[in-house]
Design a protein around this motif. Structure first.
Motif, PDB file in Angstrom:
ATOM      1  N   GLU A   1      12.406 -13.710 -25.069  1.00  0.00           N
ATOM      2  CA  GLU A   1      13.206 -14.676 -24.312  1.00  0.00           C
ATOM      3  C   GLU A   1      14.672 -14.269 -24.287  1.00  0.00           C
ATOM      4  O   GLU A   1      15.326 -14.319 -23.244  1.00  0.00           O
ATOM      5  CB  GLU A   1      13.085 -16.071 -24.929  1.00  0.00           C
ATOM      6  N   ALA A   2      15.190 -13.880 -25.443  1.00  0.00           N
ATOM      7  CA  ALA A   2      16.596 -13.488 -25.531  1.00  0.00           C
ATOM      8  C   ALA A   2      16.867 -12.260 -24.669  1.00  0.00           C
ATOM      9  O   ALA A   2      17.891 -12.189 -23.979  1.00  0.00           O
ATOM     10  CB  ALA A   2      16.982 -13.221 -26.980  1.00  0.00           C
ATOM     11  N   ALA A   3      15.960 -11.291 -24.696  1.00  0.00           N
ATOM     12  CA  ALA A   3      16.145 -10.073 -23.903  1.00  0.00           C
ATOM     13  C   ALA A   3      16.226 -10.404 -22.414  1.00  0.00           C
ATOM     14  O   ALA A   3      17.052  -9.847 -21.692  1.00  0.00           O
ATOM     15  CB  ALA A   3      15.008  -9.093 -24.177  1.00  0.00           C
ATOM     16  N   GLU A   4      15.380 -11.326 -21.959  1.00  0.00           N
ATOM     17  CA  GLU A   4      15.421 -11.724 -20.549  1.00  0.00           C
ATOM     18  C   GLU A   4      16.715 -12.467 -20.229  1.00  0.00           C
ATOM     19  O   GLU A   4      17.319 -12.258 -19.179  1.00  0.00           O
ATOM     20  CB  GLU A   4      14.216 -12.602 -20.213  1.00  0.00           C
TER      21      GLU A   4
ATOM     22  N   PRO B   1      17.128  -4.305 -22.572  1.00  0.00           N
ATOM     23  CA  PRO B   1      17.277  -4.244 -24.034  1.00  0.00           C
ATOM     24  C   PRO B   1      15.999  -3.725 -24.677  1.00  0.00           C
ATOM     25  O   PRO B   1      14.906  -3.940 -24.166  1.00  0.00           O
ATOM     26  CB  PRO B   1      17.526  -5.703 -24.432  1.00  0.00           C
ATOM     27  N   GLN B   2      16.144  -3.046 -25.782  1.00  0.00           N
ATOM     28  CA  GLN B   2      15.003  -2.495 -26.509  1.00  0.00           C
ATOM     29  C   GLN B   2      14.564  -3.489 -27.577  1.00  0.00           C
ATOM     30  O   GLN B   2      15.391  -3.971 -28.354  1.00  0.00           O
ATOM     31  CB  GLN B   2      15.423  -1.168 -27.145  1.00  0.00           C
TER      32      GLN B   2
ATOM     33  N   TRP C   1      12.335  -9.458 -35.358  1.00  0.00           N
ATOM     34  CA  TRP C   1      12.407  -8.604 -34.180  1.00  0.00           C
ATOM     35  C   TRP C   1      13.868  -8.324 -33.876  1.00  0.00           C
ATOM     36  O   TRP C   1      14.718  -9.210 -33.981  1.00  0.00           O
ATOM     37  CB  TRP C   1      11.717  -9.264 -32.997  1.00  0.00           C
ATOM     38  N   LEU C   2      14.131  -7.099 -33.500  1.00  0.00           N
ATOM     39  CA  LEU C   2      15.485  -6.683 -33.145  1.00  0.00           C
ATOM     40  C   LEU C   2      15.559  -6.487 -31.641  1.00  0.00           C
ATOM     41  O   LEU C   2      14.642  -5.928 -31.041  1.00  0.00           O
ATOM     42  CB  LEU C   2      15.842  -5.369 -33.844  1.00  0.00           C
ATOM     43  N   VAL C   3      16.639  -6.969 -31.058  1.00  0.00           N
ATOM     44  CA  VAL C   3      16.922  -6.706 -29.655  1.00  0.00           C
ATOM     45  C   VAL C   3      18.144  -5.792 -29.643  1.00  0.00           C
ATOM     46  O   VAL C   3      19.232  -6.198 -30.054  1.00  0.00           O
ATOM     47  CB  VAL C   3      17.207  -8.007 -28.867  1.00  0.00           C
TER      48      VAL C   3
END
Length: 81
Positions: free
Chosen positions: A18-21, A33-34, A51-53
């Protein structure tokens, strides 16, 4: 000037996805983002993984304080460089 990289630490995969989007909408991040699973030392259970973004910021456009506040919305934080 070296490339800048920000690492958001999030509690689970759903939060990371969700954060990556949301990063693209909120911060105008153009590179995808990876997402990286970060198993906690000694933990075998995948549910205990953070989890890492990883966000590339070669132009130094992103404000670390804003990213930290953003990660906090997902019960995470910005890893200190």
């Amino acid at each position: 000037m070296s490339d800048e990289r920000h690492v958001l630490v999030l509690p689970d995969r759903d939060a990371a996805e969700e954060a990556a989007e949301e990063l693209a909408d909120r911060f105008g991040v153009t590179d995808e983002p990876q997402l990286v699973r970060d198993a906690l030392a000694g933990e075998d259970d995948a549910e205990d993984a953070q989890w890492l973004v990883v966000v590339e910021d070669p132009d130094h456009r992103l404000d670390p304080a804003a990213l930290d506040a953003f990660a906090a919305e997902y019960e995470g934080w910005l890893e200190a460089p």
